[in-house]
Motif scaffolding. Sequence first.
Motif, PDB file in Angstrom:
ATOM      1  N   ARG A  90      -3.821  11.389   2.362  1.00 21.04           N
ATOM      2  CA  ARG A  90      -5.145  11.227   0.539  1.00 21.04           C
ATOM      3  C   ARG A  90      -4.248  10.255  -0.066  1.00 21.04           C
ATOM      4  NH1 ARG A  90      -4.298  16.089   0.807  1.00 21.04           N
ATOM      5  NH2 ARG A  90      -2.872  16.170  -0.907  1.00 21.04           N
ATOM      6  N   LEU A  91      -3.119  10.687  -0.611  1.00 27.23           N
ATOM      7  CA  LEU A  91      -2.421  10.032  -1.473  1.00 27.23           C
ATOM      8  C   LEU A  91      -2.343   8.073  -1.489  1.00 27.23           C
ATOM      9  CD1 LEU A  91       0.666  12.617  -2.877  1.00 27.23           C
ATOM     10  CD2 LEU A  91      -1.437  11.763  -3.713  1.00 27.23           C
ATOM     11  N   LEU A  92      -2.148   8.202   0.278  1.00 20.80           N
ATOM     12  CA  LEU A  92      -1.792   6.436   0.165  1.00 20.80           C
ATOM     13  C   LEU A  92      -3.527   5.700  -0.452  1.00 20.80           C
ATOM     14  CD1 LEU A  92       0.230   5.896   3.300  1.00 20.80           C
ATOM     15  CD2 LEU A  92       0.682   5.643   1.137  1.00 20.80           C
ATOM     16  N   ASP A  93      -4.188   6.326   0.674  1.00 20.01           N
ATOM     17  CA  ASP A  93      -5.892   6.249   0.292  1.00 20.01           C
ATOM     18  C   ASP A  93      -6.666   6.497  -1.017  1.00 20.01           C
ATOM     19  OD1 ASP A  93      -6.440   6.225   3.621  1.00 20.01           O
ATOM     20  OD2 ASP A  93      -7.181   8.164   3.194  1.00 20.01           O
ATOM     21  N   GLN A  94      -6.116   6.851  -2.040  1.00 20.62           N
ATOM     22  CA  GLN A  94      -6.172   6.798  -3.303  1.00 20.62           C
ATOM     23  C   GLN A  94      -5.407   5.689  -3.620  1.00 20.62           C
ATOM     24  OE1 GLN A  94      -5.281  11.046  -5.069  1.00 20.62           O
ATOM     25  NE2 GLN A  94      -6.867  11.392  -3.907  1.00 20.62           N
ATOM     26  N   LEU A  95      -4.017   5.290  -3.062  1.00 11.60           N
ATOM     27  CA  LEU A  95      -3.194   4.155  -4.056  1.00 11.60           C
ATOM     28  C   LEU A  95      -3.806   3.124  -3.359  1.00 11.60           C
ATOM     29  CD1 LEU A  95       0.434   5.554  -3.210  1.00 11.60           C
ATOM     30  CD2 LEU A  95      -1.104   5.253  -5.813  1.00 11.60           C
ATOM     31  N   VAL A  96      -4.550   2.719  -2.016  1.00  5.92           N
ATOM     32  CA  VAL A  96      -4.782   1.542  -1.539  1.00  5.92           C
ATOM     33  C   VAL A  96      -6.450   1.826  -2.806  1.00  5.92           C
ATOM     34  CG1 VAL A  96      -6.248   0.884   0.044  1.00  5.92           C
ATOM     35  CG2 VAL A  96      -4.188   1.281   0.652  1.00  5.92           C
ATOM     36  N   ALA A  97      -7.017   2.181  -2.800  1.00  5.75           N
ATOM     37  CA  ALA A  97      -8.043   2.190  -3.814  1.00  5.75           C
ATOM     38  C   ALA A  97      -7.579   2.001  -5.211  1.00  5.75           C
ATOM     39  CB  ALA A  97      -8.971   3.488  -3.463  1.00  5.75           C
ATOM     40  N   ALA A 106      -2.445   0.101  10.504  1.00  2.00           N
ATOM     41  CA  ALA A 106      -1.928   1.654  10.553  1.00  2.00           C
ATOM     42  C   ALA A 106      -0.639   1.662   9.456  1.00  2.00           C
ATOM     43  CB  ALA A 106      -1.632   2.062  11.434  1.00  2.00           C
ATOM     44  N   ARG A 107      -0.001   0.480   9.336  1.00  2.00           N
ATOM     45  CA  ARG A 107       0.967  -0.025   8.300  1.00  2.00           C
ATOM     46  C   ARG A 107       0.872   0.079   6.177  1.00  2.00           C
ATOM     47  NH1 ARG A 107       5.323   1.368  10.568  1.00  2.00           N
ATOM     48  NH2 ARG A 107       6.804  -0.326   9.651  1.00  2.00           N
ATOM     49  N   TYR A 108       1.046   0.170   5.935  1.00  2.00           N
ATOM     50  CA  TYR A 108       1.192  -0.201   4.056  1.00  2.00           C
ATOM     51  C   TYR A 108       2.539  -0.694   3.772  1.00  2.00           C
ATOM     52  CZ  TYR A 108      -1.934   3.394   5.541  1.00  2.00           C
ATOM     53  OH  TYR A 108      -3.198   4.244   5.140  1.00  2.00           O
ATOM     54  N   ARG A 109       1.956  -1.176   2.612  1.00  2.00           N
ATOM     55  CA  ARG A 109       2.834  -2.652   1.585  1.00  2.00           C
ATOM     56  C   ARG A 109       2.966  -1.877   0.294  1.00  2.00           C
ATOM     57  NH1 ARG A 109       2.202  -7.334   3.594  1.00  2.00           N
ATOM     58  NH2 ARG A 109       0.379  -9.058   2.714  1.00  2.00           N
ATOM     59  N   LEU A 110       3.553  -2.420  -0.868  1.00  2.00           N
ATOM     60  CA  LEU A 110       3.613  -2.479  -2.351  1.00  2.00           C
ATOM     61  C   LEU A 110       2.380  -3.392  -2.333  1.00  2.00           C
ATOM     62  CD1 LEU A 110       6.908  -1.606  -3.914  1.00  2.00           C
ATOM     63  CD2 LEU A 110       4.763   0.124  -3.465  1.00  2.00           C
ATOM     64  N   GLY A 111       1.635  -3.355  -3.265  1.00  5.19           N
ATOM     65  CA  GLY A 111       0.056  -3.607  -3.662  1.00  5.19           C
ATOM     66  C   GLY A 111       0.388  -4.878  -4.538  1.00  5.19           C
ATOM     67  N   ALA A 112      -1.447  -5.529  -4.841  1.00  7.50           N
ATOM     68  CA  ALA A 112      -0.314  -7.160  -6.131  1.00  7.50           C
ATOM     69  C   ALA A 112      -0.702  -5.995  -7.148  1.00  7.50           C
ATOM     70  CB  ALA A 112      -1.687  -8.044  -5.336  1.00  7.50           C
ATOM     71  N   GLN A 113      -1.590  -5.108  -7.445  1.00  2.31           N
ATOM     72  CA  GLN A 113      -2.093  -4.579  -9.310  1.00  2.31           C
ATOM     73  C   GLN A 113      -0.400  -4.094  -9.325  1.00  2.31           C
ATOM     74  OE1 GLN A 113      -4.019  -5.040 -10.410  1.00  2.31           O
ATOM     75  NE2 GLN A 113      -3.849  -3.408 -12.475  1.00  2.31           N
ATOM     76  N   LEU A 114      -0.368  -3.303  -8.468  1.00  2.00           N
ATOM     77  CA  LEU A 114       1.460  -3.109  -8.714  1.00  2.00           C
ATOM     78  C   LEU A 114       2.725  -4.108  -9.044  1.00  2.00           C
ATOM     79  CD1 LEU A 114       2.693   0.396  -8.687  1.00  2.00           C
ATOM     80  CD2 LEU A 114       3.315  -0.660  -6.996  1.00  2.00           C
ATOM     81  N   TYR A 115       2.393  -4.884  -8.767  1.00  2.00           N
ATOM     82  CA  TYR A 115       3.620  -6.137  -9.122  1.00  2.00           C
ATOM     83  C   TYR A 115       3.044  -6.264 -10.640  1.00  2.00           C
ATOM     84  CZ  TYR A 115       5.780 -10.327  -8.893  1.00  2.00           C
ATOM     85  OH  TYR A 115       6.211 -11.717  -9.171  1.00  2.00           O
TER      86      TYR A 115
END
Length: 275
Positions: A90-97, A106-115
């Motif tokens: 659930r938290l990952l879905d929100q962070l992706v949004a 099925a894998r996740y990594r840090l996004g450009a917005q955070l960078y």
Amino acid sequence: MSVSARSHAPHQPAGSDTAATATPVRSRADADADAHPDSAPATGPSAPARGRGVLEGAFALLEALRRQGDEAGVTELALACGVPKATVHRLLDQLVALGAVERHGARYRLGAQLYRIGQAWQPHPGLRAAARLPLHRLRAATGASVVLTVLHEDLALTVSSVPGALEPVLPVRNGSGFHLDTAAGRALRGPSRPGPVLDREDVLAGVCCAALPVRAPDGAVVAALAALVPAGRPAPAGHHLERLAQGVGQAAAAITRGLARGPRRLTGLPPDLVR
């Protein structure tokens, strides 16, 4: 984060039999809230604590992804953070949004917005901009891996870096930390005597380092500049480190002069310094 809103049962007239015996009407939001208590509306004295818990969970996931260095799955992240997989999902879905995390299958990594947000952090006004050109010039002149560090939570935290000859042995990356017993850490705390802090394979076999404090115009230590090279290249370590320390001192002085000119925007590098 979307929050379910509770619907109330229709009002019944006072004194009616229906009012005394009717089963309350339950909305889908009520059922969802019962099935997932942590998604229920935040009300009452515990609301701030609940919100803080959600933020702590999200940041724990981001830190786990940072430590992973590449991509990670839900199961890996749940184990790393010690939270249920459903909560992680659930938290990952929100962070992706929000763009803070990117999903690839099925894998996740840090996004450009955070960078982008992270790049705005300034440990000292104008420090990273003032250091940009001196770091690259030091790397070009010596071949060393060069790092600029600041004191943060008992670590020498790298805020700017230029990879050099040491990259295959000890990669340098922004955000990585060095212990305070390293040359960079000792320079940050203030050397016990004037001059550079030299490390002749004292911390890591095969790695030598020369470090100096970087001072603000008022003399306060705001950072440490360190150059790392393979031991014994291209001359005996003692002589080579002395020459390397001279270059570090010149670069540190250039950063101090840049700080005296005031904060500037980051600009492009001269073509001869771009690898």
